[in-house]
Design a protein around this motif. Sequence first.
Motif, PDB file in Angstrom:
ATOM      1  N   SER A  32      16.363 -29.929 -73.909  1.00  0.00           N
ATOM      2  CA  SER A  32      16.913 -31.129 -73.271  1.00  0.00           C
ATOM      3  C   SER A  32      16.922 -32.356 -74.179  1.00  0.00           C
ATOM      4  N   ARG A  33      16.264 -32.289 -75.322  1.00  0.00           N
ATOM      5  CA  ARG A  33      16.232 -33.450 -76.225  1.00  0.00           C
ATOM      6  C   ARG A  33      17.609 -33.791 -76.780  1.00  0.00           C
ATOM      7  N   ASP A  34      18.539 -32.826 -76.777  1.00  0.00           N
ATOM      8  CA  ASP A  34      19.896 -33.068 -77.268  1.00  0.00           C
ATOM      9  C   ASP A  34      20.822 -33.651 -76.201  1.00  0.00           C
ATOM     10  N   TYR A  35      20.261 -33.969 -75.052  1.00  0.00           N
ATOM     11  CA  TYR A  35      21.067 -34.408 -73.925  1.00  0.00           C
ATOM     12  C   TYR A  35      20.594 -35.762 -73.399  1.00  0.00           C
ATOM     13  N   ARG A  36      21.520 -36.445 -72.762  1.00  0.00           N
ATOM     14  CA  ARG A  36      21.137 -37.621 -71.981  1.00  0.00           C
ATOM     15  C   ARG A  36      21.137 -37.166 -70.528  1.00  0.00           C
ATOM     16  N   THR A  37      20.114 -37.577 -69.802  1.00  0.00           N
ATOM     17  CA  THR A  37      19.907 -37.119 -68.435  1.00  0.00           C
ATOM     18  C   THR A  37      20.333 -38.188 -67.440  1.00  0.00           C
ATOM     19  N   VAL A  38      21.038 -37.735 -66.414  1.00  0.00           N
ATOM     20  CA  VAL A  38      21.436 -38.605 -65.310  1.00  0.00           C
ATOM     21  C   VAL A  38      20.885 -37.978 -64.037  1.00  0.00           C
ATOM     22  N   THR A  39      20.096 -38.733 -63.281  1.00  0.00           N
ATOM     23  CA  THR A  39      19.583 -38.240 -62.012  1.00  0.00           C
ATOM     24  C   THR A  39      20.608 -38.549 -60.934  1.00  0.00           C
ATOM     25  N   LEU A  40      21.107 -37.485 -60.283  1.00  0.00           N
ATOM     26  CA  LEU A  40      22.131 -37.643 -59.251  1.00  0.00           C
ATOM     27  C   LEU A  40      21.530 -37.829 -57.867  1.00  0.00           C
ATOM     28  N   ALA A  41      20.417 -37.154 -57.630  1.00  0.00           N
ATOM     29  CA  ALA A  41      19.720 -37.215 -56.345  1.00  0.00           C
ATOM     30  C   ALA A  41      18.314 -36.675 -56.585  1.00  0.00           C
ATOM     31  N   GLU A  42      17.491 -36.760 -55.575  1.00  0.00           N
ATOM     32  CA  GLU A  42      16.143 -36.209 -55.681  1.00  0.00           C
ATOM     33  C   GLU A  42      16.224 -34.729 -56.026  1.00  0.00           C
ATOM     34  N   GLY A  43      15.710 -34.351 -57.200  1.00  0.00           N
ATOM     35  CA  GLY A  43      15.685 -32.952 -57.611  1.00  0.00           C
ATOM     36  C   GLY A  43      16.963 -32.447 -58.258  1.00  0.00           C
ATOM     37  N   VAL A  44      17.920 -33.334 -58.513  1.00  0.00           N
ATOM     38  CA  VAL A  44      19.183 -32.917 -59.139  1.00  0.00           C
ATOM     39  C   VAL A  44      19.448 -33.807 -60.350  1.00  0.00           C
ATOM     40  N   ASP A  45      19.420 -33.187 -61.531  1.00  0.00           N
ATOM     41  CA  ASP A  45      19.675 -33.897 -62.781  1.00  0.00           C
ATOM     42  C   ASP A  45      20.895 -33.291 -63.457  1.00  0.00           C
ATOM     43  N   TYR A  47      22.793 -33.010 -67.251  1.00  0.00           N
ATOM     44  CA  TYR A  47      22.539 -33.138 -68.679  1.00  0.00           C
ATOM     45  C   TYR A  47      23.867 -33.219 -69.425  1.00  0.00           C
ATOM     46  N   HIS A  48      24.053 -34.311 -70.161  1.00  0.00           N
ATOM     47  CA  HIS A  48      25.261 -34.582 -70.929  1.00  0.00           C
ATOM     48  C   HIS A  48      24.905 -34.520 -72.411  1.00  0.00           C
ATOM     49  N   HIS A  49      25.590 -33.670 -73.150  1.00  0.00           N
ATOM     50  CA  HIS A  49      25.351 -33.571 -74.587  1.00  0.00           C
ATOM     51  C   HIS A  49      25.880 -34.825 -75.266  1.00  0.00           C
ATOM     52  N   ASP A  50      25.117 -35.365 -76.190  1.00  0.00           N
ATOM     53  CA  ASP A  50      25.477 -36.614 -76.867  1.00  0.00           C
ATOM     54  C   ASP A  50      26.758 -36.514 -77.699  1.00  0.00           C
ATOM     55  N   PRO A  56      37.195 -33.946 -70.924  1.00  0.00           N
ATOM     56  CA  PRO A  56      36.513 -33.504 -69.709  1.00  0.00           C
ATOM     57  C   PRO A  56      35.017 -33.333 -69.970  1.00  0.00           C
ATOM     58  N   ALA A  57      34.239 -33.701 -69.027  1.00  0.00           N
ATOM     59  CA  ALA A  57      32.788 -33.579 -69.149  1.00  0.00           C
ATOM     60  C   ALA A  57      32.389 -32.109 -69.030  1.00  0.00           C
ATOM     61  N   LEU A  58      31.537 -31.665 -69.935  1.00  0.00           N
ATOM     62  CA  LEU A  58      30.933 -30.343 -69.862  1.00  0.00           C
ATOM     63  C   LEU A  58      29.446 -30.597 -69.705  1.00  0.00           C
ATOM     64  N   VAL A  59      28.938 -30.409 -68.492  1.00  0.00           N
ATOM     65  CA  VAL A  59      27.563 -30.797 -68.196  1.00  0.00           C
ATOM     66  C   VAL A  59      26.818 -29.667 -67.497  1.00  0.00           C
ATOM     67  N   THR A 109      29.557 -25.403 -77.621  1.00  0.00           N
ATOM     68  CA  THR A 109      28.949 -24.082 -77.762  1.00  0.00           C
ATOM     69  C   THR A 109      27.453 -24.141 -77.466  1.00  0.00           C
ATOM     70  N   GLU A 110      26.777 -25.186 -77.917  1.00  0.00           N
ATOM     71  CA  GLU A 110      25.345 -25.362 -77.624  1.00  0.00           C
ATOM     72  C   GLU A 110      25.114 -25.529 -76.125  1.00  0.00           C
ATOM     73  N   VAL A 111      25.959 -26.319 -75.471  1.00  0.00           N
ATOM     74  CA  VAL A 111      25.799 -26.542 -74.028  1.00  0.00           C
ATOM     75  C   VAL A 111      25.944 -25.223 -73.278  1.00  0.00           C
TER      76      VAL A 111
END
Length: 121
Positions: A32-45, A47-50, A56-59, A109-111
Motif C-alpha cells: 500500500s505504500r505505492d498508493y494514496r488512500t481515500v476512505t469512502l466509508a467506515e471499513g471501505v478504503d 487505493y489510487h496508484h500515484d 479512467p481511474a484504476l483503483v 500492471t502493478e495495481v
Amino acid sequence: MACEGNTRERRSARGEDFVSDPDHLYFRNVRSRDYRTVTLAEGVDEYHHDDLPDDPALVIRDNWLEDRAQLRLGDRPLTVAEVRTLYDQLRSNADATPYSDDRQRKAATEVVADYLRLIGS
C-alpha cells in the motif's frame, strides 16, 4: 490456540472477491505504500496508484469489514476474468488498454498484480 484457518473453504463460500487476513495484511503492510488512500466509508478504503491518472481511474476498493475487494476501472467493478484479461493485455503491451505510456502501463500492471495477490488469485 492455533488458528483454524480454512481459508480455501471460506474463499469458495464468500466468492471470488474474498480477501483472506494474510493477503490483506501483506497488502496493507507492504504494497500500500505505492498508493494514496481515500476512505469512502467506515471499513471501505480506496487505493489510487500515484503514477496513474484519475481518468479512467484504476483503483483497488478494499471493504475490509466484509473481507472483500474490487478492482474498479472508472466507475465499473471488474470481474476476476476481466482483471486477468486486463493483466494479460498490460503485460503484452496491447493497445486495448487505456494506458499507453510506459510509466502508466507499469503502474497499471502493478495495481492489477496487487489486486490479484490481494484476493489470492
